[in-house]
Design an enzyme around this catalytic site. Structure first.
Site, PDB file in Angstrom:
ATOM      1  CG  ASP A  64      79.051  -2.865  99.032  1.00 28.56           C
ATOM      2  OD1 ASP A  64      80.136  -2.310  98.773  1.00 28.56           O
ATOM      3  OD2 ASP A  64      78.363  -3.442  98.176  1.00 28.56           O
ATOM      4  CE  LYS A  90      70.290  -4.614  83.548  1.00 33.45           C
ATOM      5  NZ  LYS A  90      70.672  -5.281  82.303  1.00 33.45           N
ATOM      6  CB  VAL A 121      66.253  -2.281  91.775  1.00 32.40           C
ATOM      7  CG1 VAL A 121      65.245  -1.577  92.674  1.00 32.40           C
ATOM      8  CG2 VAL A 121      67.241  -3.075  92.615  1.00 32.40           C
TER       9      VAL A 121
END
Ligand code: ATP
Length: 315
Positions: free
Chosen positions: A150, A32, A38
């Site tokens: 990211d 998560k 997911v």
């Protein structure tokens, strides 16, 4: 705000796409994050495993999907094709359930564990190989005109053989634009070390922070928490690297990466290879790479061999 939670989708739940009608059976929760949940799923048509991400916010999910679709359009780009990224996205649809539409997309299921867990379990000797493979993945993106954005250990999955895969393309930004999704520790803006404009050096800086995190987590945590935000600087990070014994073999490379001296990940990978070629062994191992039973068995065989030789010489 939505109340999406994994408890609403126990294993066995069948997710049927509203538009494409594909069916996916949920097998387990994979993770998560800030943007969604997911699940590991099996596709009805072929029984193959995939990862299915349901979004908390349709706009955020759509921007991830848009990036993944752009990769598909660039599928003929040599570096991207080698990375396998253009075939990452498999399906995009909505799941109509309990009177609402939940957007989701389906991607390749990546087997592996997050980079920091892998290094903790397998030992810091693996940092060299895994680091090189990660830089090479980033280099493929940079060559195609993208920055990952990211980069953090949770977004890098490593298989048992040290193969590296990037997941979570929510921060991917085309070169020259502004990085919108990042995580403080790895962001050069957070450290007053440069702008958030996407360029190759942005990811290389994040890679250096990821390396510091993996090998010196406590020191990095303390540094990030201390003092006023405006006092954070590259010099503080360089001082941490210079103090650290574990980062010793990586000292020159990391300092160059922090100071933006590698223009992109390809250049940084070249520097990394040169560092690997230098005879500077990692000084401290977090775990022996040779299992104890194997060393014991080897010692016993040597003793037996010596015994046999003595016996043969005497008789
Ligand atoms: N393709 C995949 N294969 C295997 N596991 C995956 C895959 N994609 C995501 N995961 C797992 O699900 C977790 C959450 O996924 P993801 O990072 O995409 O969510 P997010 O909401 O964007 O997270 P973040 O808060 O980090 O931005 C990951 O940390 C990973 O454990």
């Amino acid at each position: 705000m939505t109340t999406l939670s994994d408890a609403s989708f126990p294993p066995g739940t069948v997710v049927t796409g509203k538009w494409n009608r594909s069916r996916y059976t949920i097998r387990k929760l994979l993770g998560k994050g800030a943007n969604g949940i997911v699940f590991l799923v099996q596709r009805g048509e072929n029984g193959k495993h995939y990862a299915l991400k349901m979004g908390f916010d349709p706009v955020d999910l759509q921007s991830e999907v848009n990036v993944l679709k752009s990769f598909q359009l660039q599928r003929n780009h040599e570096a991207l094709r080698q990375s396998g990224i253009p075939s990452y996205l498999k399906d995009v649809d909505d799941y109509a359930v309990r009177g609402r539409d939940i957007p989701f997309y389906v991607m390749r299921y990546v087997r592996g564990e997050a980079l920091h867990h892998f290094i903790r379990r397998q030992g810091t000797d693996w940092t060299l190989l895994v680091g090189l493979r990660l830089l090479q993945k980033l280099a493929q993106l940079h060559q195609a005109g993208w920055v990952f954005g990211d980069l953090k250990p949770q977004n890098v999955l490593v298989s048992d053989y040290g193969q590296v895969e990037l997941i979570d393309y929510g921060g991917v930004t085309s070169i020259g634009r502004s990085v919108k999704q990042f995580t403080e520790w790895y962001d050069r803006g957070f450290w007053n070390a440069g702008s958030r404009t996407a360029d190759g050096t942005y990811d290389v800086f994040a890679f250096a922070l990821l390396l510091i995190h993996v090998l010196e987590a406590d020191a990095l945590k303390a540094l990030a928490a201390e003092g006023l935000p405006q006092l954070r600087s590259v010099n503080q990070l360089v001082a941490l690297v210079e103090r650290s014994e574990r980062l010793g073999p990586f000292r020159n490379w990391t300092t160059q990466a922090l100071r933006g001296q590698f223009r992109d990940a390809g250049h940084a990978a070249q520097g990394w290879k040169e560092m690997m070629a230098r005879p500077t062994p990692l000084r401290r191992r977090s775990k022996s790479t040779t299992p104890r039973w194997l060393m014991n068995a080897f010692a016993v065989s040597v003793i037996l061999l010596i015994g046999v030789l003595i016996y043969a010489l005497l008789f």
